[in-house]
Scaffold this motif. Structure first.
Motif, PDB file in Angstrom:
ATOM      1  N   PRO A 253       0.810  -1.234   0.000  1.00  0.00           N
ATOM      2  CA  PRO A 253       0.000   0.000   0.000  1.00  0.00           C
ATOM      3  C   PRO A 253       0.836   1.273   0.000  1.00  0.00           C
ATOM      4  CG  PRO A 253       0.004  -1.008   2.172  1.00  0.00           C
ATOM      5  CD  PRO A 253       0.666  -1.987   1.257  1.00  0.00           C
ATOM      6  N   LYS A 254       2.110   1.177   0.395  1.00  0.00           N
ATOM      7  CA  LYS A 254       2.978   2.353   0.413  1.00  0.00           C
ATOM      8  C   LYS A 254       3.533   2.678  -0.968  1.00  0.00           C
ATOM      9  CE  LYS A 254       4.512   1.635   5.192  1.00  0.00           C
ATOM     10  NZ  LYS A 254       5.700   1.420   6.071  1.00  0.00           N
ATOM     11  N   ALA A 255       3.444   1.717  -1.883  1.00  0.00           N
ATOM     12  CA  ALA A 255       4.045   1.917  -3.203  1.00  0.00           C
ATOM     13  C   ALA A 255       3.322   2.998  -4.002  1.00  0.00           C
ATOM     14  CB  ALA A 255       4.034   0.600  -3.982  1.00  0.00           C
ATOM     15  N   GLY A 256       1.994   3.111  -3.823  1.00  0.00           N
ATOM     16  CA  GLY A 256       1.232   4.115  -4.568  1.00  0.00           C
ATOM     17  C   GLY A 256       1.698   5.532  -4.286  1.00  0.00           C
ATOM     18  N   PRO A 257       1.732   5.959  -3.006  1.00  0.00           N
ATOM     19  CA  PRO A 257       2.227   7.307  -2.702  1.00  0.00           C
ATOM     20  C   PRO A 257       3.673   7.533  -3.154  1.00  0.00           C
ATOM     21  CG  PRO A 257       1.015   6.431  -0.836  1.00  0.00           C
ATOM     22  CD  PRO A 257       1.165   5.298  -1.807  1.00  0.00           C
ATOM     23  N   HIS A 258       4.517   6.511  -3.016  1.00  0.00           N
ATOM     24  CA  HIS A 258       5.906   6.646  -3.468  1.00  0.00           C
ATOM     25  C   HIS A 258       5.966   6.872  -4.980  1.00  0.00           C
ATOM     26  CE1 HIS A 258       7.492   5.950   0.412  1.00  0.00           C
ATOM     27  NE2 HIS A 258       7.351   4.629   0.448  1.00  0.00           N
ATOM     28  N   LEU A 259       5.146   6.116  -5.714  1.00  0.00           N
ATOM     29  CA  LEU A 259       5.128   6.275  -7.167  1.00  0.00           C
ATOM     30  C   LEU A 259       4.599   7.651  -7.553  1.00  0.00           C
ATOM     31  CD1 LEU A 259       5.531   5.088  -9.979  1.00  0.00           C
ATOM     32  CD2 LEU A 259       3.233   4.099  -9.828  1.00  0.00           C
ATOM     33  N   ALA A 260       3.571   8.125  -6.850  1.00  0.00           N
ATOM     34  CA  ALA A 260       3.019   9.457  -7.138  1.00  0.00           C
ATOM     35  C   ALA A 260       4.084  10.536  -6.940  1.00  0.00           C
ATOM     36  CB  ALA A 260       1.807   9.722  -6.251  1.00  0.00           C
ATOM     37  N   ARG A 261       4.882  10.413  -5.866  1.00  0.00           N
ATOM     38  CA  ARG A 261       5.945  11.399  -5.629  1.00  0.00           C
ATOM     39  C   ARG A 261       7.023  11.313  -6.700  1.00  0.00           C
ATOM     40  NH1 ARG A 261       4.820  10.202  -0.126  1.00  0.00           N
ATOM     41  NH2 ARG A 261       6.379   8.540  -0.081  1.00  0.00           N
ATOM     42  N   SER A 262       7.347  10.102  -7.117  1.00  0.00           N
ATOM     43  CA  SER A 262       8.345   9.933  -8.170  1.00  0.00           C
ATOM     44  C   SER A 262       7.871  10.554  -9.476  1.00  0.00           C
ATOM     45  CB  SER A 262       8.634   8.436  -8.376  1.00  0.00           C
ATOM     46  OG  SER A 262       9.583   8.238  -9.406  1.00  0.00           O
ATOM     47  N   ILE A 263       6.588  10.396  -9.783  1.00  0.00           N
ATOM     48  CA  ILE A 263       6.026  10.977 -11.004  1.00  0.00           C
ATOM     49  C   ILE A 263       6.063  12.506 -10.927  1.00  0.00           C
ATOM     50  CG2 ILE A 263       3.896  11.258 -12.340  1.00  0.00           C
ATOM     51  CD1 ILE A 263       3.262   8.327 -11.643  1.00  0.00           C
ATOM     52  N   SER A 264       5.816  13.064  -9.744  1.00  0.00           N
ATOM     53  CA  SER A 264       5.905  14.517  -9.574  1.00  0.00           C
ATOM     54  C   SER A 264       7.324  15.009  -9.881  1.00  0.00           C
ATOM     55  CB  SER A 264       5.510  14.910  -8.152  1.00  0.00           C
ATOM     56  OG  SER A 264       4.156  14.593  -7.894  1.00  0.00           O
ATOM     57  N   LEU A 265       8.326  14.257  -9.441  1.00  0.00           N
ATOM     58  CA  LEU A 265       9.719  14.613  -9.756  1.00  0.00           C
ATOM     59  C   LEU A 265       9.990  14.489 -11.254  1.00  0.00           C
ATOM     60  CD1 LEU A 265      11.647  12.926  -6.787  1.00  0.00           C
ATOM     61  CD2 LEU A 265      11.253  15.370  -7.158  1.00  0.00           C
ATOM     62  N   GLU A 266       9.380  13.499 -11.881  1.00  0.00           N
ATOM     63  CA  GLU A 266       9.530  13.368 -13.338  1.00  0.00           C
ATOM     64  C   GLU A 266       8.964  14.597 -14.042  1.00  0.00           C
ATOM     65  OE1 GLU A 266       8.906   9.616 -15.440  1.00  0.00           O
ATOM     66  OE2 GLU A 266       8.529   8.662 -13.510  1.00  0.00           O
ATOM     67  N   TRP A 267       7.834  15.108 -13.553  1.00  0.00           N
ATOM     68  CA  TRP A 267       7.252  16.320 -14.148  1.00  0.00           C
ATOM     69  C   TRP A 267       8.215  17.504 -14.041  1.00  0.00           C
ATOM     70  CZ3 TRP A 267       3.866  17.080 -17.643  1.00  0.00           C
ATOM     71  CH2 TRP A 267       2.727  16.287 -17.763  1.00  0.00           C
ATOM     72  N   VAL A 268       8.889  17.614 -12.899  1.00  0.00           N
ATOM     73  CA  VAL A 268       9.865  18.699 -12.731  1.00  0.00           C
ATOM     74  C   VAL A 268      10.986  18.549 -13.761  1.00  0.00           C
ATOM     75  CG1 VAL A 268      11.588  19.708 -11.188  1.00  0.00           C
ATOM     76  CG2 VAL A 268       9.351  19.020 -10.284  1.00  0.00           C
ATOM     77  N   CYS A 269      11.492  17.330 -13.917  1.00  0.00           N
ATOM     78  CA  CYS A 269      12.563  17.089 -14.890  1.00  0.00           C
ATOM     79  C   CYS A 269      12.096  17.414 -16.308  1.00  0.00           C
ATOM     80  CB  CYS A 269      13.016  15.629 -14.811  1.00  0.00           C
ATOM     81  SG  CYS A 269      13.902  15.188 -13.309  1.00  0.00           S
ATOM     82  N   ILE A 270      10.893  17.000 -16.635  1.00  0.00           N
ATOM     83  CA  ILE A 270      10.370  17.265 -17.978  1.00  0.00           C
ATOM     84  C   ILE A 270      10.225  18.764 -18.198  1.00  0.00           C
ATOM     85  CG2 ILE A 270       8.264  17.083 -19.380  1.00  0.00           C
ATOM     86  CD1 ILE A 270       8.023  14.193 -18.241  1.00  0.00           C
ATOM     87  N   GLY A 271       9.776  19.491 -17.174  1.00  0.00           N
ATOM     88  CA  GLY A 271       9.679  20.944 -17.303  1.00  0.00           C
ATOM     89  C   GLY A 271      11.028  21.577 -17.596  1.00  0.00           C
ATOM     90  N   VAL A 272      12.072  21.130 -16.903  1.00  0.00           N
ATOM     91  CA  VAL A 272      13.422  21.666 -17.139  1.00  0.00           C
ATOM     92  C   VAL A 272      13.899  21.321 -18.544  1.00  0.00           C
ATOM     93  CG1 VAL A 272      15.837  21.550 -16.413  1.00  0.00           C
ATOM     94  CG2 VAL A 272      14.018  21.619 -14.695  1.00  0.00           C
ATOM     95  N   ILE A 273      13.628  20.090 -18.984  1.00  0.00           N
ATOM     96  CA  ILE A 273      14.041  19.661 -20.327  1.00  0.00           C
ATOM     97  C   ILE A 273      13.354  20.503 -21.397  1.00  0.00           C
ATOM     98  CG2 ILE A 273      13.899  17.770 -21.998  1.00  0.00           C
ATOM     99  CD1 ILE A 273      14.202  15.866 -19.531  1.00  0.00           C
ATOM    100  N   LEU A 274      12.056  20.718 -21.242  1.00  0.00           N
ATOM    101  CA  LEU A 274      11.321  21.517 -22.226  1.00  0.00           C
ATOM    102  C   LEU A 274      11.785  22.971 -22.216  1.00  0.00           C
ATOM    103  CD1 LEU A 274       7.666  20.162 -21.844  1.00  0.00           C
ATOM    104  CD2 LEU A 274       9.416  19.508 -23.510  1.00  0.00           C
ATOM    105  N   LEU A 275      12.118  23.490 -21.025  1.00  0.00           N
ATOM    106  CA  LEU A 275      12.622  24.860 -20.947  1.00  0.00           C
ATOM    107  C   LEU A 275      13.967  24.979 -21.647  1.00  0.00           C
ATOM    108  CD1 LEU A 275      12.352  27.739 -19.872  1.00  0.00           C
ATOM    109  CD2 LEU A 275      13.414  26.964 -17.737  1.00  0.00           C
TER     110      LEU A 275
END
Length: 288
Positions: A253-275
């Motif tokens: 049950p802890k994997a879901g929140p961990h994955l959600a946080r990891s995806i949020s970090l991926e969004w940050v990386c993608i934003g930097v890449i697009l910038l």
């Protein structure tokens, strides 16, 4: 530091990339993972419309900013003579293709059902519009444009899975579906991501051409910064694939929140890449 119009060009290009790639990626993922994402159809269509409208708005605004850049004044954004002149150039061709693609995407999304294939074709057309302008188009080689097109399709596919995977991993009721989606995406990504990297290497070498140009120019250094963030993004994706998705499959049950946080970090990386991409396609020149 670029002037105000250079900054405006970067900002509109960044939001344009975000809008086109996310809306196209959502449609692509909806079609590829139709079984897993059927329950999120309304959610995906709503976000696809939002990002497509963002892309259309930035398409018009970015084109107008080009007029301001030419005139070095805000009046260039509404000067019909200047805009008509731009319309006859490659940016005008790209704008037309992009608007046609986004129009087809929006039409298919609004109608839904089997019309989503129209949205998919519109997505491809909107993405291809990036291959008709800039440094790649100047090469005047279809194979090179095709490499960029493939690169952008894979990037859109990756971006497109993040919203639904984050949504599914955020609720205990949908963790099993999130696990299946994450696993299936990992299978596709195991083939697609190497192609993404290969395309990136080909374009980097063709545009930069030498190690001194990569290390000794603003264009090259910006590209290196982008590569560094891509490396971090790949590391996050590897963690998701090897640890978090298997944990979801095992019912942790802890994997879901961990994955959600990891995806949020991926969004940050993608934003930097697009910038970074917006910077070196708007205000930097390819080293000669």
């Amino acid at each position: 530091m670029p002037d105000i119009w250079g900054q405006a060009a970067v900002a509109t290009k960044f939001l344009l990339y975000l809008g086109v790639l996310t809306s196209a990626g959502l449609i692509l993922c909806r079609q590829v993972f139709s079984e897993q994402l059927a329950g999120l159809d309304r959610f995906l269509r709503a976000w696809a419309v939002f990002f497509a409208l963002l892309a259309a708005t930035m398409s018009f605004l970015g084109f107008a900013v080009r007029g301001a850049v030419l005139m070095d004044d805000a009046s260039g954004m509404t000067d019909l003579a200047i805009l008509a002149l731009l319309w006859e150039t490659p940016p005008g061709d790209a704008l037309l293709l992009r608007l046609l693609g986004l129009g087809a995407l929006l039409t298919g999304v609004v109608l839904g059902g089997r019309w989503l294939w129209v949205a998919l074709l519109g997505s491809f057309l909107a993405i291809w519009s990036f291959c008709e302008i800039g440094h790649v188009a100047s090469e005047d080689r279809l194979w090179f444009q095709s490499v960029l097109f493939g690169h952008l399709i894979v990037a859109a596919f990756w971006i497109g899975v993040l919203l639904p995977l984050h949504k599914l991993s955020g609720s205990a009721d949908t963790l099993r579906v999130a696990a299946v989606l994450g696993h299936r995406f990992g299978q596709v990504a195991s083939v697609a991501v190497p192609l993404l990297l290969l395309a990136g290497v080909v374009m980097t070498w063709r545009l930069v051409g030498s190690l001194p140009a990569l290390l000794g120019t603003a264009y090259g250094l910006t590209l290196l910064a982008k590569i560094a963030v891509v490396t971090l993004l790949l590391a996050l994706a590897a963690i998701n694939k090897t640890r978090l998705v298997p944990a979801l499959q095992s019912g942790d049950p802890k994997a879901g929140p961990h994955l959600a946080r990891s995806i949020s970090l991926e969004w940050v990386c993608i934003g930097v890449i697009l910038l970074a991409t917006a910077v070196f396609t708007s205000i930097l020149t390819v080293p000669s």
